[in-house]
Design a protein around this motif. Sequence first.
Motif, PDB file in Angstrom:
ATOM      1  N   GLY A 111       1.014  15.759   9.153  1.00  0.00           N
ATOM      2  CA  GLY A 111       0.713  14.447   9.714  1.00  0.00           C
ATOM      3  C   GLY A 111       1.744  13.403   9.344  1.00  0.00           C
ATOM      4  O   GLY A 111       2.125  12.559  10.179  1.00  0.00           O
ATOM      5  N   SER A 112       2.228  13.431   8.100  1.00  0.00           N
ATOM      6  CA  SER A 112       3.233  12.440   7.679  1.00  0.00           C
ATOM      7  C   SER A 112       4.527  12.609   8.467  1.00  0.00           C
ATOM      8  O   SER A 112       5.175  11.616   8.831  1.00  0.00           O
ATOM      9  N   ASP A 113       4.900  13.860   8.765  1.00  0.00           N
ATOM     10  CA  ASP A 113       6.098  14.092   9.584  1.00  0.00           C
ATOM     11  C   ASP A 113       5.892  13.587  11.010  1.00  0.00           C
ATOM     12  O   ASP A 113       6.794  12.981  11.609  1.00  0.00           O
ATOM     13  N   LEU A 114       4.716  13.810  11.554  1.00  0.00           N
ATOM     14  CA  LEU A 114       4.439  13.359  12.926  1.00  0.00           C
ATOM     15  C   LEU A 114       4.397  11.840  13.014  1.00  0.00           C
ATOM     16  O   LEU A 114       4.878  11.252  13.993  1.00  0.00           O
ATOM     17  N   VAL A 115       3.825  11.191  12.000  1.00  0.00           N
ATOM     18  CA  VAL A 115       3.793   9.721  11.985  1.00  0.00           C
ATOM     19  C   VAL A 115       5.211   9.162  11.903  1.00  0.00           C
ATOM     20  O   VAL A 115       5.544   8.171  12.563  1.00  0.00           O
ATOM     21  N   PHE A 163       1.192  10.643   2.937  1.00  0.00           N
ATOM     22  CA  PHE A 163       2.184  11.098   1.967  1.00  0.00           C
ATOM     23  C   PHE A 163       1.601  11.194   0.561  1.00  0.00           C
ATOM     24  O   PHE A 163       2.194  11.825  -0.319  1.00  0.00           O
ATOM     25  N   SER A 164       0.450  10.573   0.349  1.00  0.00           N
ATOM     26  CA  SER A 164      -0.203  10.645  -0.957  1.00  0.00           C
ATOM     27  C   SER A 164      -1.169  11.820  -1.049  1.00  0.00           C
ATOM     28  O   SER A 164      -1.806  12.019  -2.082  1.00  0.00           O
ATOM     29  N   ASP A 165      -1.280  12.583   0.026  1.00  0.00           N
ATOM     30  CA  ASP A 165      -2.219  13.710   0.087  1.00  0.00           C
ATOM     31  C   ASP A 165      -1.420  15.014   0.091  1.00  0.00           C
ATOM     32  O   ASP A 165      -0.585  15.231   0.970  1.00  0.00           O
ATOM     33  N   PRO A 166      -1.660  15.912  -0.884  1.00  0.00           N
ATOM     34  CA  PRO A 166      -0.861  17.134  -0.980  1.00  0.00           C
ATOM     35  C   PRO A 166      -1.250  18.240  -0.001  1.00  0.00           C
ATOM     36  O   PRO A 166      -0.568  19.265   0.053  1.00  0.00           O
ATOM     37  N   ARG A 167      -2.309  18.049   0.772  1.00  0.00           N
ATOM     38  CA  ARG A 167      -2.716  19.099   1.699  1.00  0.00           C
ATOM     39  C   ARG A 167      -1.687  19.292   2.808  1.00  0.00           C
ATOM     40  O   ARG A 167      -1.027  18.353   3.228  1.00  0.00           O
ATOM     41  N   ARG A 168      -1.568  20.538   3.261  1.00  0.00           N
ATOM     42  CA  ARG A 168      -0.564  20.862   4.276  1.00  0.00           C
ATOM     43  C   ARG A 168      -0.790  20.071   5.560  1.00  0.00           C
ATOM     44  O   ARG A 168       0.158  19.656   6.223  1.00  0.00           O
ATOM     45  N   PRO A 202       4.422  17.329  -6.163  1.00  0.00           N
ATOM     46  CA  PRO A 202       5.010  18.669  -6.267  1.00  0.00           C
ATOM     47  C   PRO A 202       4.963  19.450  -4.955  1.00  0.00           C
ATOM     48  O   PRO A 202       5.888  20.214  -4.657  1.00  0.00           O
ATOM     49  N   GLU A 203       3.883  19.272  -4.188  1.00  0.00           N
ATOM     50  CA  GLU A 203       3.758  20.003  -2.927  1.00  0.00           C
ATOM     51  C   GLU A 203       4.860  19.598  -1.949  1.00  0.00           C
ATOM     52  O   GLU A 203       5.418  20.444  -1.232  1.00  0.00           O
ATOM     53  N   TYR A 204       5.178  18.321  -1.914  1.00  0.00           N
ATOM     54  CA  TYR A 204       6.272  17.848  -1.070  1.00  0.00           C
ATOM     55  C   TYR A 204       7.622  18.272  -1.646  1.00  0.00           C
ATOM     56  O   TYR A 204       8.552  18.587  -0.899  1.00  0.00           O
ATOM     57  N   ARG A 205       7.705  18.289  -2.982  1.00  0.00           N
ATOM     58  CA  ARG A 205       8.964  18.671  -3.613  1.00  0.00           C
ATOM     59  C   ARG A 205       9.362  20.095  -3.235  1.00  0.00           C
ATOM     60  O   ARG A 205      10.534  20.390  -2.986  1.00  0.00           O
ATOM     61  N   ARG A 206       8.390  20.994  -3.169  1.00  0.00           N
ATOM     62  CA  ARG A 206       8.704  22.378  -2.808  1.00  0.00           C
ATOM     63  C   ARG A 206       9.274  22.464  -1.391  1.00  0.00           C
ATOM     64  O   ARG A 206      10.205  23.220  -1.125  1.00  0.00           O
ATOM     65  N   VAL A 207       8.708  21.665  -0.481  1.00  0.00           N
ATOM     66  CA  VAL A 207       9.217  21.650   0.895  1.00  0.00           C
ATOM     67  C   VAL A 207      10.598  21.011   0.943  1.00  0.00           C
ATOM     68  O   VAL A 207      11.515  21.525   1.589  1.00  0.00           O
ATOM     69  N   PHE A 208      10.769  19.906   0.244  1.00  0.00           N
ATOM     70  CA  PHE A 208      12.052  19.207   0.255  1.00  0.00           C
ATOM     71  C   PHE A 208      13.162  20.069  -0.340  1.00  0.00           C
ATOM     72  O   PHE A 208      14.304  20.026   0.117  1.00  0.00           O
ATOM     73  N   TYR A 244       0.822  -1.211   0.000  1.00  0.00           N
ATOM     74  CA  TYR A 244       0.000   0.000   0.000  1.00  0.00           C
ATOM     75  C   TYR A 244       0.855   1.260   0.000  1.00  0.00           C
ATOM     76  O   TYR A 244       0.608   2.194  -0.766  1.00  0.00           O
ATOM     77  N   THR A 245       1.865   1.297   0.855  1.00  0.00           N
ATOM     78  CA  THR A 245       2.714   2.488   0.944  1.00  0.00           C
ATOM     79  C   THR A 245       3.468   2.727  -0.358  1.00  0.00           C
ATOM     80  O   THR A 245       3.647   3.878  -0.779  1.00  0.00           O
ATOM     81  N   ALA A 246       3.903   1.645  -1.002  1.00  0.00           N
ATOM     82  CA  ALA A 246       4.656   1.781  -2.249  1.00  0.00           C
ATOM     83  C   ALA A 246       3.793   2.242  -3.408  1.00  0.00           C
ATOM     84  O   ALA A 246       4.299   2.819  -4.380  1.00  0.00           O
ATOM     85  N   THR A 247       2.471   2.009  -3.323  1.00  0.00           N
ATOM     86  CA  THR A 247       1.594   2.321  -4.453  1.00  0.00           C
ATOM     87  C   THR A 247       0.537   3.369  -4.134  1.00  0.00           C
ATOM     88  O   THR A 247      -0.246   3.732  -5.016  1.00  0.00           O
ATOM     89  N   ALA A 248       0.523   3.888  -2.893  1.00  0.00           N
ATOM     90  CA  ALA A 248      -0.580   4.752  -2.445  1.00  0.00           C
ATOM     91  C   ALA A 248      -0.775   5.982  -3.310  1.00  0.00           C
ATOM     92  O   ALA A 248      -1.905   6.371  -3.598  1.00  0.00           O
ATOM     93  N   ASN A 249       0.306   6.612  -3.697  1.00  0.00           N
ATOM     94  CA  ASN A 249       0.159   7.842  -4.487  1.00  0.00           C
ATOM     95  C   ASN A 249       0.609   7.675  -5.931  1.00  0.00           C
ATOM     96  O   ASN A 249       0.940   8.645  -6.599  1.00  0.00           O
TER      97      ASN A 249
END
Length: 299
Positions: free
Chosen positions: A119-123, A109-114, A41-47, A21-26
């Motif tokens: 949440g992905s960082d906290l998890v 990580f498959s959701d671009p919302r802030r 792209p939303e994560y790319r800007r942060v990274f 699931y994690t490998a294919t979620a997004n």
Amino acid sequence: MKNSLFWRIGTAALVVGSIVYTATANFRKRKNEEQSDNVLPEYRRVFDANPIVPDGWTFGTVWSTIYTGTTAYAIHQALPSQQSNPRYQNALPWLAISYVLNAAFGRLFSDPRRESMIGSDLVTKASLPAALALHQQLEIGKTTVGSPERYLRIPFSLYAGWLTTAWVVGTPNLLLNLKLWKPEPRRDTPIFVGVLGATTGVAYAVARRLNDPYYMLPFVAGFAGIATKQYGKNNAVALTAAVCSLAVSGMLVKWLPKGEFEPVEREAEEVDPDAEAEDYGWEYESPNRDVESYSYTSI
């Protein structure tokens, strides 16, 4: 015994399902994006704003290694021959917790919302204590075990080490998403140089504490990934990361072939296939009452 087998098979299914699931979620969200490292792209800007996020090749290399080894372990621990293995039994809940959190990360990580990025960082941060507990319950660095268990424990050393790097790397991402940090290269570069040096020291100290050189392997990849990404962009960070990667590699040249920093105090006991999965102790009394009796119960 049947109940134990049920939970082991169920946990193996959970682990494999979480990995898939994690490998294919997004995948569907990413397939139309021209991103070589499959990041939204939303994560790319942060990274891109965070100079200590490794290059994309690092994630693929480390995670594929961890996931492949963990899948093999999940299958092995579910075999009937391993039902009385006390290390596998003790690790079972932490394995399940770790891969529930892994699936939660895949969803976020498959959701671009802030909010999902936060949440992905906290998890990820919550996953580190579970990974360390799993490492301890498998008695890595504490007991000597035979094959294939000896090799099937390595992915969890890598998992704990990689989540430690993710904890460090993800903190600026979290601060950025919470709008508590605004990047300023001239101000931030000395801070990140210090963070990389401190992370190298922490990696060595924790590895020594765990008596597990394999824990340091992901740091080599992580530092190398930072160096390749920042080369030509922030050469101070790139050079520091390269030096840190070489420093950890030098430590591993000495310690990794040994598989430990200090001699392990005891060997793991042989698994009794006839023992109840819930009972890990054994007792023996000599039939001759004049001969001293012995008993032992594992802790």
